[in-house]
Design an enzyme around this catalytic site. Structure first.
Site, PDB file in Angstrom:
ATOM      1  N   ALA A  20       0.768  -1.297   0.048  1.00  0.00           N
ATOM      2  CA  ALA A  20       0.007  -0.099  -0.003  1.00  0.00           C
ATOM      3  C   ALA A  20       1.072   1.139  -0.084  1.00  0.00           C
ATOM      4  O   ALA A  20       2.257   0.867   0.075  1.00  0.00           O
ATOM      5  CB  ALA A  20      -0.882  -0.098   1.306  1.00  0.00           C
ATOM      6  N   GLY A  23      -0.614   9.050   2.145  1.00  0.00           N
ATOM      7  CA  GLY A  23       0.463  10.468   2.073  1.00  0.00           C
ATOM      8  C   GLY A  23       1.322   9.708   3.011  1.00  0.00           C
ATOM      9  O   GLY A  23       1.738  10.791   3.652  1.00  0.00           O
ATOM     10  N   ASP A 136      -8.843   4.882  15.598  1.00  0.00           N
ATOM     11  CA  ASP A 136      -9.302   4.950  13.862  1.00  0.00           C
ATOM     12  C   ASP A 136      -9.696   3.324  14.050  1.00  0.00           C
ATOM     13  O   ASP A 136      -9.471   2.437  12.964  1.00  0.00           O
ATOM     14  CB  ASP A 136      -8.357   4.813  13.143  1.00  0.00           C
ATOM     15  CG  ASP A 136      -9.090   5.748  11.467  1.00  0.00           C
ATOM     16  OD1 ASP A 136      -9.585   5.939  11.745  1.00  0.00           O
ATOM     17  OD2 ASP A 136      -7.483   5.298  10.562  1.00  0.00           O
TER      18      ASP A 136
END
Length: 343
Positions: A20, A23, A136
């Site tokens: 993957a 940013g 998260d």
């Protein structure tokens, strides 16, 4: 520094395949040549904007993950920096994410979903006990192996009560679809914030969609703050329904006390549902329902009134009510239905 396949990091970890890129950095599947095992390598991209701030974030992730040794948390093996690039060396988890499973299955049977949620709650309790708030919790960060083992991953935006504050006051951290109301308002996340996010994960697994949608992430986050959570379907077990809704209370004080309470309560519900399912399967067989999901009915053979005369109550054929009918029906156990499995 550009990362390429076959490159050796820290004279020990070989980069095999990029998994993957985003940013913050990139994640590779690697190989520990000293211990002979696969690893996951998270690296800060050298061309990332504001790389110093992101490097502090990577260090914080390493700090927060270092002491979280638990079967339901992906392990951190090592943190290493070279030429201004940080590398997290972590346990490689070759499993599907819960997000992948939701995409494939939609709504899940509670007896299949609850063991996953229970393991997540156990992992979160250990993190919270060490002062670490994940911030998260979402299906994409929950890995589920084929044998049902669960690993919580990605503490990249986690917060620790033992570390210097990195995010600014009022900054919103989290994923809009799963964010707690207090996080959406820029308030400090707590253990109850992770419990709320896990409640959203549970809600999605039980009914096949999230409680709130919107045109933009801001709209969705605002809905978590201002809108009442739509009720779960009546087909969901009442106690399970009520408990998940308590996890989704707007006020953190109205949510379960901690993640241990969540794991224990869901475990009790899971055991009860499994006992009910086992008892039902002992007494019933399954017949097709004209294109709908199969329904369970009595497996006692059908016999006429004359044949039942003189039978004791225990010997009488069992009767069940079938949805959509006014009268009970007795169904023969010699019937051997065939139908195509629902896609």
């Amino acid at each position: 520094m550009r990362l390429i396949e076959g490159q050796l990091i820290h004279r020990r970890y070989r980069l095999d395949r990029r998994l993957a890129q985003g940013g913050m950095g990139e994640v590779w599947k690697g190989y520990d040549i000293q211990l002979g095992r696969p690893v996951a390598i998270k690296a800060l991209r050298s061309d990332a904007a504001d790389s110093e701030a992101k490097l502090r974030r990577l260090r914080a992730e390493a700090h927060n993950s270092a002491n979280l040794a638990h079967p339901n948390i992906a392990a951190l093996f090592e943190y290493y920096e070279h030429d201004g690039i940080g590398f997290l060396i972590m346990e490689y988890v070759p499993s599907k994410s819960l997000a992948d499973i939701y995409h494939e299955k939609g709504a899940m049977d509670p007896t299949e979903l609850l063991p996953i949620l229970i393991q997540v709650a156990r992992g979160l309790f250990v993190a919270h006990s060490h002062g670490v708030i994940h911030r998260d919790v979402k299906p994409a960060n929950i890995m589920v192996s084929d044998d049902g083992e669960v690993k919580i991953t990605d503490f990249g935006v986690s917060y620790s009560t033992n570390q210097e504050q990195i995010t600014q006051d009022g900054m919103v951290v989290g994923t809009a679809q799963y964010i707690s109301p207090e996080q959406a308002q820029g308030k400090q996340a707590t253990a109850q914030s992770d419990i709320y996010s896990l409640g959203v994960v549970a809600y999605e697994g039980l009914c096949g969609h999230r409680p709130f949608t919107g045109a933009t992430p801001v709209d969705i986050a605002a809905a978590h703050v201002n809108e009442a959570v739509p009720p779960l379907p009546d087909t969901v077990d009442l106690q399970l329904r009520q408990f998940v809704m308590s996890m989704l209370a707007k006020d953190p004080r109205d949510r379960p006390k901690d993640a241990l309470v969540v794991s224990r309560t869901l475990s009790r519900i899971d055991r009860r549902l499994m006992d009910q399912e086992t008892k039902l399967s002992d007494d019933t067989t399954i017949v097709p329902s004209h294109g709908r999901l199969p329904r369970r009915v009595s497996s006692t053979p059908h016999v006429g009134a004359a044949a039942t005369a003189g039978m004791s109550d225990a010997q009488q054929p069992k009767q069940v009510f079938i949805s959509g009918t006014a009268e009970p029906r007795t169904v023969s156990s010699t019937f051997r239905p065939q139908w195509k499995e629902q896609q």
